[in-house]
Motif scaffolding. Sequence first.
Motif, PDB file in Angstrom:
ATOM      1  N   GLN A 268     102.562  53.130  38.668  1.00 56.82           N
ATOM      2  CA  GLN A 268     102.784  54.487  39.164  1.00 56.82           C
ATOM      3  C   GLN A 268     101.748  54.847  40.227  1.00 56.82           C
ATOM      4  O   GLN A 268     102.083  55.408  41.277  1.00 56.82           O
ATOM      5  CB  GLN A 268     102.704  55.488  38.010  1.00 56.82           C
ATOM      6  N   GLN A 269     100.501  54.513  39.965  1.00 59.49           N
ATOM      7  CA  GLN A 269      99.435  54.811  40.918  1.00 59.49           C
ATOM      8  C   GLN A 269      99.630  54.047  42.221  1.00 59.49           C
ATOM      9  O   GLN A 269      99.492  54.612  43.311  1.00 59.49           O
ATOM     10  CB  GLN A 269      98.084  54.468  40.311  1.00 59.49           C
ATOM     11  N   ALA A 270      99.971  52.755  42.114  1.00 53.56           N
ATOM     12  CA  ALA A 270     100.164  51.934  43.308  1.00 53.56           C
ATOM     13  C   ALA A 270     101.358  52.427  44.131  1.00 53.56           C
ATOM     14  O   ALA A 270     101.300  52.457  45.368  1.00 53.56           O
ATOM     15  CB  ALA A 270     100.369  50.474  42.911  1.00 53.56           C
ATOM     16  N   LEU A 271     102.424  52.822  43.453  1.00 51.89           N
ATOM     17  CA  LEU A 271     103.587  53.364  44.146  1.00 51.89           C
ATOM     18  C   LEU A 271     103.237  54.670  44.856  1.00 51.89           C
ATOM     19  O   LEU A 271     103.583  54.871  46.030  1.00 51.89           O
ATOM     20  CB  LEU A 271     104.724  53.609  43.155  1.00 51.89           C
ATOM     21  N   THR A 272     102.555  55.555  44.146  1.00 51.41           N
ATOM     22  CA  THR A 272     102.189  56.850  44.723  1.00 51.41           C
ATOM     23  C   THR A 272     101.314  56.663  45.952  1.00 51.41           C
ATOM     24  O   THR A 272     101.544  57.294  46.996  1.00 51.41           O
ATOM     25  CB  THR A 272     101.461  57.711  43.675  1.00 51.41           C
ATOM     26  N   GLU A 273     100.318  55.804  45.845  1.00 44.55           N
ATOM     27  CA  GLU A 273      99.430  55.553  46.980  1.00 44.55           C
ATOM     28  C   GLU A 273     100.186  54.924  48.141  1.00 44.55           C
ATOM     29  O   GLU A 273      99.936  55.254  49.312  1.00 44.55           O
ATOM     30  CB  GLU A 273      98.276  54.653  46.546  1.00 44.55           C
ATOM     31  N   SER A 274     101.121  54.033  47.835  1.00 43.97           N
ATOM     32  CA  SER A 274     101.902  53.370  48.891  1.00 43.97           C
ATOM     33  C   SER A 274     102.756  54.372  49.653  1.00 43.97           C
ATOM     34  O   SER A 274     102.827  54.343  50.883  1.00 43.97           O
ATOM     35  CB  SER A 274     102.784  52.274  48.288  1.00 43.97           C
ATOM     36  N   PHE A 275     103.417  55.286  48.930  1.00 51.50           N
ATOM     37  CA  PHE A 275     104.271  56.266  49.595  1.00 51.50           C
ATOM     38  C   PHE A 275     103.472  57.360  50.295  1.00 51.50           C
ATOM     39  O   PHE A 275     104.012  58.054  51.162  1.00 51.50           O
ATOM     40  CB  PHE A 275     105.266  56.871  48.602  1.00 51.50           C
ATOM     41  N   ARG A 276     102.214  57.499  49.945  1.00 51.04           N
ATOM     42  CA  ARG A 276     101.371  58.485  50.625  1.00 51.04           C
ATOM     43  C   ARG A 276     100.708  57.938  51.883  1.00 51.04           C
ATOM     44  O   ARG A 276     100.086  58.700  52.620  1.00 51.04           O
ATOM     45  CB  ARG A 276     100.310  59.016  49.657  1.00 51.04           C
ATOM     46  N   GLU A 277     100.814  56.626  52.098  1.00 50.69           N
ATOM     47  CA  GLU A 277     100.307  56.068  53.354  1.00 50.69           C
ATOM     48  C   GLU A 277     100.975  56.787  54.519  1.00 50.69           C
ATOM     49  O   GLU A 277     102.175  57.085  54.477  1.00 50.69           O
ATOM     50  CB  GLU A 277     100.617  54.573  53.445  1.00 50.69           C
ATOM     51  N   GLU A 278     100.209  57.041  55.564  1.00 52.86           N
ATOM     52  CA  GLU A 278     100.742  57.822  56.683  1.00 52.86           C
ATOM     53  C   GLU A 278     102.007  57.202  57.259  1.00 52.86           C
ATOM     54  O   GLU A 278     103.002  57.902  57.493  1.00 52.86           O
ATOM     55  CB  GLU A 278      99.683  57.952  57.784  1.00 52.86           C
ATOM     56  N   ARG A 279     102.013  55.892  57.475  1.00 53.13           N
ATOM     57  CA  ARG A 279     103.187  55.245  58.070  1.00 53.13           C
ATOM     58  C   ARG A 279     104.393  55.353  57.155  1.00 53.13           C
ATOM     59  O   ARG A 279     105.499  55.684  57.593  1.00 53.13           O
ATOM     60  CB  ARG A 279     102.884  53.767  58.354  1.00 53.13           C
ATOM     61  N   VAL A 280     104.183  55.088  55.868  1.00 46.55           N
ATOM     62  CA  VAL A 280     105.288  55.120  54.907  1.00 46.55           C
ATOM     63  C   VAL A 280     105.781  56.541  54.708  1.00 46.55           C
ATOM     64  O   VAL A 280     106.990  56.803  54.709  1.00 46.55           O
ATOM     65  CB  VAL A 280     104.843  54.500  53.565  1.00 46.55           C
ATOM     66  N   SER A 281     104.857  57.471  54.555  1.00 47.63           N
ATOM     67  CA  SER A 281     105.235  58.875  54.372  1.00 47.63           C
ATOM     68  C   SER A 281     106.023  59.396  55.569  1.00 47.63           C
ATOM     69  O   SER A 281     107.035  60.090  55.414  1.00 47.63           O
ATOM     70  CB  SER A 281     103.979  59.721  54.161  1.00 47.63           C
ATOM     71  N   ARG A 282     105.580  59.032  56.773  1.00 45.15           N
ATOM     72  CA  ARG A 282     106.279  59.481  57.976  1.00 45.15           C
ATOM     73  C   ARG A 282     107.671  58.867  58.055  1.00 45.15           C
ATOM     74  O   ARG A 282     108.635  59.543  58.430  1.00 45.15           O
ATOM     75  CB  ARG A 282     105.470  59.116  59.217  1.00 45.15           C
ATOM     76  N   THR A 283     107.791  57.600  57.685  1.00 47.96           N
ATOM     77  CA  THR A 283     109.108  56.946  57.692  1.00 47.96           C
ATOM     78  C   THR A 283     110.042  57.613  56.690  1.00 47.96           C
ATOM     79  O   THR A 283     111.217  57.845  56.973  1.00 47.96           O
ATOM     80  CB  THR A 283     108.965  55.454  57.357  1.00 47.96           C
ATOM     81  N   MET A 284     109.529  57.933  55.503  1.00 50.14           N
ATOM     82  CA  MET A 284     110.356  58.575  54.488  1.00 50.14           C
ATOM     83  C   MET A 284     110.817  59.960  54.939  1.00 50.14           C
ATOM     84  O   MET A 284     111.990  60.303  54.794  1.00 50.14           O
ATOM     85  CB  MET A 284     109.583  58.690  53.174  1.00 50.14           C
ATOM     86  N   THR A 285     109.903  60.753  55.472  1.00 49.45           N
ATOM     87  CA  THR A 285     110.238  62.139  55.799  1.00 49.45           C
ATOM     88  C   THR A 285     110.952  62.295  57.134  1.00 49.45           C
ATOM     89  O   THR A 285     111.778  63.197  57.292  1.00 49.45           O
ATOM     90  CB  THR A 285     108.970  63.011  55.795  1.00 49.45           C
ATOM     91  N   GLU A 286     110.654  61.421  58.107  1.00 54.67           N
ATOM     92  CA  GLU A 286     111.263  61.549  59.429  1.00 54.67           C
ATOM     93  C   GLU A 286     112.440  60.602  59.618  1.00 54.67           C
ATOM     94  O   GLU A 286     113.542  61.035  59.970  1.00 54.67           O
ATOM     95  CB  GLU A 286     110.204  61.302  60.506  1.00 54.67           C
ATOM     96  N   THR A 287     112.216  59.326  59.366  1.00 54.23           N
ATOM     97  CA  THR A 287     113.293  58.355  59.574  1.00 54.23           C
ATOM     98  C   THR A 287     114.327  58.422  58.455  1.00 54.23           C
ATOM     99  O   THR A 287     115.536  58.446  58.705  1.00 54.23           O
ATOM    100  CB  THR A 287     112.723  56.930  59.665  1.00 54.23           C
ATOM    101  N   GLN A 288     113.857  58.475  57.207  1.00 53.53           N
ATOM    102  CA  GLN A 288     114.763  58.498  56.062  1.00 53.53           C
ATOM    103  C   GLN A 288     115.213  59.915  55.695  1.00 53.53           C
ATOM    104  O   GLN A 288     116.089  60.087  54.843  1.00 53.53           O
ATOM    105  CB  GLN A 288     114.080  57.861  54.834  1.00 53.53           C
ATOM    106  N   GLN A 289     114.599  60.921  56.308  1.00 59.19           N
ATOM    107  CA  GLN A 289     114.965  62.317  56.036  1.00 59.19           C
ATOM    108  C   GLN A 289     114.863  62.661  54.555  1.00 59.19           C
ATOM    109  O   GLN A 289     115.700  63.388  54.009  1.00 59.19           O
ATOM    110  CB  GLN A 289     116.380  62.595  56.556  1.00 59.19           C
ATOM    111  N   ALA A 290     113.833  62.143  53.904  1.00 58.99           N
ATOM    112  CA  ALA A 290     113.649  62.373  52.475  1.00 58.99           C
ATOM    113  C   ALA A 290     112.508  63.348  52.225  1.00 58.99           C
ATOM    114  O   ALA A 290     111.594  63.479  53.039  1.00 58.99           O
ATOM    115  CB  ALA A 290     113.369  61.058  51.762  1.00 58.99           C
ATOM    116  N   ARG A 291     112.580  63.996  51.099  1.00 57.69           N
ATOM    117  CA  ARG A 291     111.517  64.887  50.645  1.00 57.69           C
ATOM    118  C   ARG A 291     110.757  64.164  49.546  1.00 57.69           C
ATOM    119  O   ARG A 291     111.289  63.874  48.488  1.00 57.69           O
ATOM    120  CB  ARG A 291     112.147  66.181  50.123  1.00 57.69           C
ATOM    121  N   LEU A 292     109.485  63.830  49.797  1.00 55.97           N
ATOM    122  CA  LEU A 292     108.693  63.127  48.802  1.00 55.97           C
ATOM    123  C   LEU A 292     108.353  64.057  47.640  1.00 55.97           C
ATOM    124  O   LEU A 292     107.925  65.191  47.845  1.00 55.97           O
ATOM    125  CB  LEU A 292     107.406  62.583  49.429  1.00 55.97           C
ATOM    126  N   VAL A 293     108.551  63.556  46.421  1.00 54.18           N
ATOM    127  CA  VAL A 293     108.246  64.315  45.209  1.00 54.18           C
ATOM    128  C   VAL A 293     107.075  63.678  44.459  1.00 54.18           C
ATOM    129  O   VAL A 293     106.118  64.338  44.092  1.00 54.18           O
ATOM    130  CB  VAL A 293     109.482  64.401  44.293  1.00 54.18           C
TER     131      VAL A 293
END
Length: 323
Positions: A268-293
Amino acid sequence: MTVTRRTLAVATAGLALPAVARAQDWPNGAIRIIVPFAAGGSTDAVARLAAPGLTQRLGVPVVVENRSGAAGSLGTHAVAQARPDGQTWLLTFDSHATLPALLPNLPFNLTRDLEPVLLIGGAPYVIATRPDKPYRSLQDIVAAARARPDAINYGSTGNGTIGHLTMILLGNRAEIRMAHLPYRGGGLAVNDTVAGHVEMMIGSAALVAPQISAGNLRPVVQFGPERLPALREVPTAAESGFPGLEAEAWWGVFAPRGTPAAAKQRMQQALTESFREERVSRTMTETQQARLVLAGPEDFAKFLERQIETWGGVVRNHNIQAD
């Protein structure tokens, strides 16, 4: 030998040592993340987006494995029956919540055999079509379907998926009938829509966003509670005359029941940290149009319970059958 409280405690501690050692040694080899859908869909994209960060943080190869079929139940079953040693995980999609109603004879129990680890995030469903198609609003779709019942078709990521169920609710509200073409994965539905083999498709904003950005698809309506920043010109279903008709995709990670708590916490910690990385977070919110929870096991379990109740009811009320 007389069994005292002290000797019982020592014996119990001795029995617990191997399990503790196994948890502390985790991970001890390549980790599999099973995606129960075909490659090319949003779930596959989310898993592959997380994999490099997990590899870096856990120090072992993280392999994404696609096992599609039977509305996602084949891959889910593989995880449910996997050894609970922390080497196999499930990253799945919102249709996970419909499985008990859609497939009542499942060889596993959704809530008993799998443990929630992390609710990653969500994105609204969107109806999209080729730019050369005549549908520019939800009203256009409704008018065409009323004029030609069962002649206007749409693709989805599978029978009984949230996209399919959303279209059923739309059909009921608008009193229209459309032909449903279920696909075994989001990528396949997108490909056929771009190619013009189907009139339109319904998929998560994450799934259709790349083709919308490329100009290959035109969004018609979105089913979130409000407009996405990247789709400011696209009305919601409520704005299009259907208040209360909302549907959002979500992605989450599960472990086989009995997976050591230490392994789940570290994952859980590794996943959370991975999705909070700037590149990954930006891809999720901008490219994937997702809302991170990024909600943990307890909140995820409560969320899943509500999803099973809501969408399972739609499946049962409309007698939806799996492919």
